[in-house]
Design a protein around this motif. Structure first.
Motif, PDB file in Angstrom:
ATOM      1  N   GLU A 159       8.598  -4.276  19.308  1.00 12.22           N
ATOM      2  CA  GLU A 159       9.179  -5.517  19.805  1.00 12.22           C
ATOM      3  C   GLU A 159      10.714  -5.466  19.703  1.00 12.22           C
ATOM      4  N   PRO A 160      11.433  -5.737  20.812  1.00 14.20           N
ATOM      5  CA  PRO A 160      12.903  -5.744  20.750  1.00 14.20           C
ATOM      6  C   PRO A 160      13.407  -6.836  19.805  1.00 14.20           C
ATOM      7  N   VAL A 161      14.462  -6.518  19.072  1.00 12.60           N
ATOM      8  CA  VAL A 161      15.041  -7.458  18.113  1.00 12.60           C
ATOM      9  C   VAL A 161      16.549  -7.518  18.333  1.00 12.60           C
ATOM     10  N   GLU A 162      17.088  -8.740  18.382  1.00 10.01           N
ATOM     11  CA  GLU A 162      18.530  -8.937  18.518  1.00 10.01           C
ATOM     12  C   GLU A 162      19.167  -8.791  17.143  1.00 10.01           C
ATOM     13  N   VAL A 163      20.022  -7.788  17.003  1.00 11.23           N
ATOM     14  CA  VAL A 163      20.661  -7.485  15.719  1.00 11.23           C
ATOM     15  C   VAL A 163      22.155  -7.760  15.816  1.00 11.23           C
ATOM     16  N   MET A 164      22.703  -8.441  14.809  1.00  7.25           N
ATOM     17  CA  MET A 164      24.131  -8.746  14.794  1.00  7.25           C
ATOM     18  C   MET A 164      24.866  -7.781  13.873  1.00  7.25           C
ATOM     19  N   ASP A 165      25.963  -7.215  14.379  1.00  7.00           N
ATOM     20  CA  ASP A 165      26.875  -6.444  13.536  1.00  7.00           C
ATOM     21  C   ASP A 165      27.762  -7.456  12.805  1.00  7.00           C
ATOM     22  N   VAL A 166      27.684  -7.479  11.486  1.00 14.51           N
ATOM     23  CA  VAL A 166      28.330  -8.537  10.714  1.00 14.51           C
ATOM     24  C   VAL A 166      29.846  -8.509  10.851  1.00 14.51           C
ATOM     25  N   LEU A 167      30.445  -7.324  10.840  1.00 11.68           N
ATOM     26  CA  LEU A 167      31.903  -7.258  10.871  1.00 11.68           C
ATOM     27  C   LEU A 167      32.478  -7.712  12.202  1.00 11.68           C
ATOM     28  N   SER A 168      31.823  -7.367  13.291  1.00  9.53           N
ATOM     29  CA  SER A 168      32.332  -7.765  14.604  1.00  9.53           C
ATOM     30  C   SER A 168      31.772  -9.114  15.054  1.00  9.53           C
ATOM     31  N   VAL A 197      19.720 -10.177  11.248  1.00  5.90           N
ATOM     32  CA  VAL A 197      18.845 -10.702  12.299  1.00  5.90           C
ATOM     33  C   VAL A 197      18.668 -12.192  12.060  1.00  5.90           C
ATOM     34  N   ILE A 198      19.175 -13.007  12.986  1.00  9.72           N
ATOM     35  CA  ILE A 198      19.133 -14.460  12.808  1.00  9.72           C
ATOM     36  C   ILE A 198      18.554 -15.177  14.030  1.00  9.72           C
ATOM     37  N   SER A 199      18.019 -14.438  14.995  1.00  8.84           N
ATOM     38  CA  SER A 199      17.564 -15.084  16.231  1.00  8.84           C
ATOM     39  C   SER A 199      16.186 -14.597  16.688  1.00  8.84           C
ATOM     40  N   LEU A 200      15.323 -14.208  15.733  1.00  8.35           N
ATOM     41  CA  LEU A 200      13.974 -13.772  16.093  1.00  8.35           C
ATOM     42  C   LEU A 200      13.049 -14.995  16.128  1.00  8.35           C
ATOM     43  N   VAL A 205       4.119 -15.642  17.619  1.00 10.30           N
ATOM     44  CA  VAL A 205       3.707 -14.455  16.856  1.00 10.30           C
ATOM     45  C   VAL A 205       2.467 -14.789  16.042  1.00 10.30           C
ATOM     46  N   GLU A 206       1.403 -14.046  16.274  1.00  5.86           N
ATOM     47  CA  GLU A 206       0.151 -14.283  15.567  1.00  5.86           C
ATOM     48  C   GLU A 206       0.358 -14.182  14.059  1.00  5.86           C
ATOM     49  N   GLY A 207      -0.164 -15.134  13.341  1.00  8.09           N
ATOM     50  CA  GLY A 207      -0.041 -15.118  11.882  1.00  8.09           C
ATOM     51  C   GLY A 207       1.284 -15.688  11.425  1.00  8.09           C
ATOM     52  N   LEU A 208       2.319 -14.910  11.531  1.00  7.17           N
ATOM     53  CA  LEU A 208       3.632 -15.283  11.012  1.00  7.17           C
ATOM     54  C   LEU A 208       4.138 -16.604  11.571  1.00  7.17           C
ATOM     55  N   GLY A 209       4.064 -16.766  12.893  1.00 13.30           N
ATOM     56  CA  GLY A 209       4.591 -17.966  13.519  1.00 13.30           C
ATOM     57  C   GLY A 209       3.548 -19.018  13.821  1.00 13.30           C
ATOM     58  N   ARG A 210       2.439 -18.609  14.414  1.00 17.52           N
ATOM     59  CA  ARG A 210       1.420 -19.578  14.833  1.00 17.52           C
ATOM     60  C   ARG A 210       0.763 -20.268  13.652  1.00 17.52           C
ATOM     61  N   ASP A 211       0.695 -19.583  12.514  1.00 19.10           N
ATOM     62  CA  ASP A 211       0.056 -20.176  11.337  1.00 19.10           C
ATOM     63  C   ASP A 211       1.049 -20.881  10.424  1.00 19.10           C
ATOM     64  N   PHE A 212       2.327 -20.849  10.776  1.00 23.17           N
ATOM     65  CA  PHE A 212       3.320 -21.568   9.988  1.00 23.17           C
ATOM     66  C   PHE A 212       3.459 -22.983  10.538  1.00 23.17           C
ATOM     67  N   VAL A 213       3.424 -23.974   9.671  1.00 23.46           N
ATOM     68  CA  VAL A 213       3.554 -25.379  10.068  1.00 23.46           C
ATOM     69  C   VAL A 213       4.890 -25.904   9.564  1.00 23.46           C
ATOM     70  N   TYR A 242      11.994 -19.682  13.637  1.00 20.53           N
ATOM     71  CA  TYR A 242      12.726 -18.423  13.610  1.00 20.53           C
ATOM     72  C   TYR A 242      12.489 -17.721  12.275  1.00 20.53           C
ATOM     73  N   CYS A 243      12.521 -16.403  12.309  1.00 20.02           N
ATOM     74  CA  CYS A 243      12.497 -15.609  11.083  1.00 20.02           C
ATOM     75  C   CYS A 243      13.850 -14.910  10.965  1.00 20.02           C
ATOM     76  N   LEU A 244      14.563 -15.187   9.880  1.00 16.54           N
ATOM     77  CA  LEU A 244      15.883 -14.608   9.644  1.00 16.54           C
ATOM     78  C   LEU A 244      15.765 -13.549   8.553  1.00 16.54           C
ATOM     79  N   MET A 245      16.269 -12.357   8.828  1.00 17.00           N
ATOM     80  CA  MET A 245      16.197 -11.248   7.879  1.00 17.00           C
ATOM     81  C   MET A 245      17.609 -10.710   7.667  1.00 17.00           C
ATOM     82  N   SER A 246      18.157 -10.952   6.507  1.00 18.71           N
ATOM     83  CA  SER A 246      19.559 -10.650   6.248  1.00 18.71           C
ATOM     84  C   SER A 246      19.684  -9.726   5.050  1.00 18.71           C
ATOM     85  N   VAL A 247      20.441  -8.643   5.198  1.00 19.29           N
ATOM     86  CA  VAL A 247      20.660  -7.750   4.069  1.00 19.29           C
ATOM     87  C   VAL A 247      21.831  -8.247   3.229  1.00 19.29           C
TER      88      VAL A 247
END
Length: 482
Positions: A159-168, A197-200, A205-213, A242-247
């Motif tokens: 699945e394509p994911v929009e990734v942000m370069d933090v410095l730019s 990743v802040i825009s997924l 999404v089965e499970g992760l999104g559809r089952d979240f209330v 949205y699911c945000l994954m930040s290092v």
């Protein structure tokens, strides 16, 4: 030596492989449970059988000396501003702000009645809401078990994911969920750049999104849930989950969420710190001017000024404060708040955006800023004008006064800020103010539709009727003082 994987006995040229340095057999890396980052860390790989006689695989030796990673990409582009790839240049100023709990509302009461009573003039924190079962949220599994591996399994590696370069603060193309998972699991010292990743969007999404209330208050206030029914043509905007994954070290510079949406935000793991400014007209004017600066990334918003002075007061943004979130916390960011976000440790968050009737004035104001600063359509609320037409129809035909704020509080001279106009936006205004702003916006959009095909197509004629002027006249009656 076989040309097939010793474990699954299949030959697949598209999979990643690793060879045992003792027996020289080949294995699919997924079959031996090795990620790309795991393979990178190995000096010598020993399969399970060989490890019994020769010991475990040998890890690469890593230097413990701290060293600065130079951002040669930025230097090559003449941006001396960004040199150390491990620290965003604004971060040291960000960390000077100490969290101040007095600037937010801390509560266990998170209902639509609470929102309408308080008008959400402050951000709201519900501590450990997830573990205490407060707010009406439901997770597909324990929030602490929503790991990067679980997310990748639900979303799919390809699945394509929009990734942000933090410095730019710019997007980086070519990423998939599988590649992002491997990057996320890489040791901090081995990451080539800080990415985020802040825009997924995960609604489907089965499970992760559809089952979240979502929180009950959000579901009760969300305009989309109220006005977008089966009779509305077109695809419903997907902005609710949205699911945000930040290092560690991730930083998102100052922004306002698209369309002036409010945001719910719950931390599954890790930590987040927000630096926030209220949406007074003064602050919004500064924000708009700052967004139009050619070298915006070089400018720290809290120190930004366009050189104006008003009765001896600085024209810097006012009312800023920090707030830190811990695992399980539920955070509500009201409409229009200007904020930056720092991630001190690897973190996973589930959140989403929602428009409300009570914030119509602010949402229209933010849309004006987005248009004046030429925010690309892909970064705006999808079908924003269509949603507002539907909201207007709901007001005209159903009159849901329970979803609108009460009368505007009367300010005394002592309440006003010297040098600034009295500001209904920061106070969410009255029902009449909200509807008046909506009416003015739709009049503008209707005029635009006469010469713009896209604008014309976004008006839901089947809902508002063919006589647009008559419909707008009906709406305007709701904006008159009681």
């Amino acid at each position: 030596m076989s040309d097939k994987c010793t474990i699954c006995n299949n030959k697949n040229e598209s999979d990643d492989w690793i060879q045992c340095d003792i027996c020289l057999d080949w294995f699919h890396t997924p079959c031996v449970r090795l990620s790309a980052s795991d393979v990178k860390d190995l000096h010598s790989y020993h399969c399970v059988e060989c490890a019994r006689d020769h010991g475990p695989s040998v890890q690469r030796r890593k230097s413990k000396r701290t060293k600065t990673k130079i951002d040669y990409i930025a230097l090559d582009q003449g941006e001396v501003f960004a040199v150390d790839k491990e620290v965003h240049p604004h971060l040291h100023k960000f960390l000077q702000y100490t969290p101040d709990a007095s600037c937010i509302d801390i509560t266990d009461e998170l209902t639509a009645d609470y929102a309408l009573r308080t008008r959400l003039t402050k951000p709201v924190l519900v501590p450990r809401a997830a573990s205490r079962g407060i707010g009406g949220m439901k997770f597909p599994q324990n929030p602490t078990d929503i790991t990067i591996d679980y997310i990748a399994e639900c979303v799919g590696d390809d699945e394509p994911v929009e990734v942000m370069d933090v410095l730019s603060q710019q997007g980086s193309g070519g990423w998939t969920m599988g590649r992002w998972r491997d990057y996320f699991k890489t040791e901090k010292s081995d990451r080539d750049r800080i990415r985020n990743v802040i825009s997924l969007e995960i609604s489907q999404v089965e499970g992760l999104g559809r089952d979240f209330v979502r929180p009950q208050m959000v579901r009760d206030l969300d305009i989309l849930d109220t006005v977008w029914n089966d009779d509305v043509s077109g695809e419903k905007p997907q902005v609710s989950k949205y699911c945000l994954m930040s290092v560690s070290g991730s930083y998102t510079d100052f922004h306002i969420d698209f369309g002036g949406t409010s945001v719910y935000y719950t931390v599954c793991s890790g930590s987040k710190t927000f630096l926030m400014f209220p949406p007074t007209e003064h602050n919004l004017q500064l924000y708009e001017s700052w967004c139009l600066e050619e070298h915006q990334n070089f400018m720290w918003f809290p120190e930004y000024t366009i050189g104006r002075k008003s009765r001896g007061k600085s024209s810097f943004a006012t009312g800023g404060f920090a707030v830190t979130l811990s695992p399980g916390d539920l955070f509500i960011i009201p409409s229009g708040w200007i904020h930056a976000v720092h991630t001190p440790v690897d973190s996973i968050v589930i959140g989403g955006n929602f428009l409300t009737f009570m914030n119509l004035a602010t949402q229209v104001r933010i849309n004006q800023i987005e248009r004046s600063t030429k925010v690309p359509p892909k970064f705006r609320f999808p079908q924003f004008n269509r949603v507002l037409w539907l909201a207007a129809a709901h007001l005209v035909f159903h009159s849901p006064t329970n979803l609108l704020p009460g009368p505007l509080k009367q300010h005394s001279d002592d309440d006003s800020i010297v040098g600034e106009p009295r500001d209904p936006i920061a106070d969410n205004g009255s029902a009449q103010t909200a509807i008046h702003e909506l009416y003015q916006h739709l009049c503008w959009h209707y005029e635009l539709s006469k010469s713009n095909k896209v604008a014309r197509a976004s008006i839901p004629i089947s809902t508002v009727g063919k006589d647009i002027p008559q419909f707008l006249s009906q709406l305007s009656q709701f904006s008159q003082p009681l």
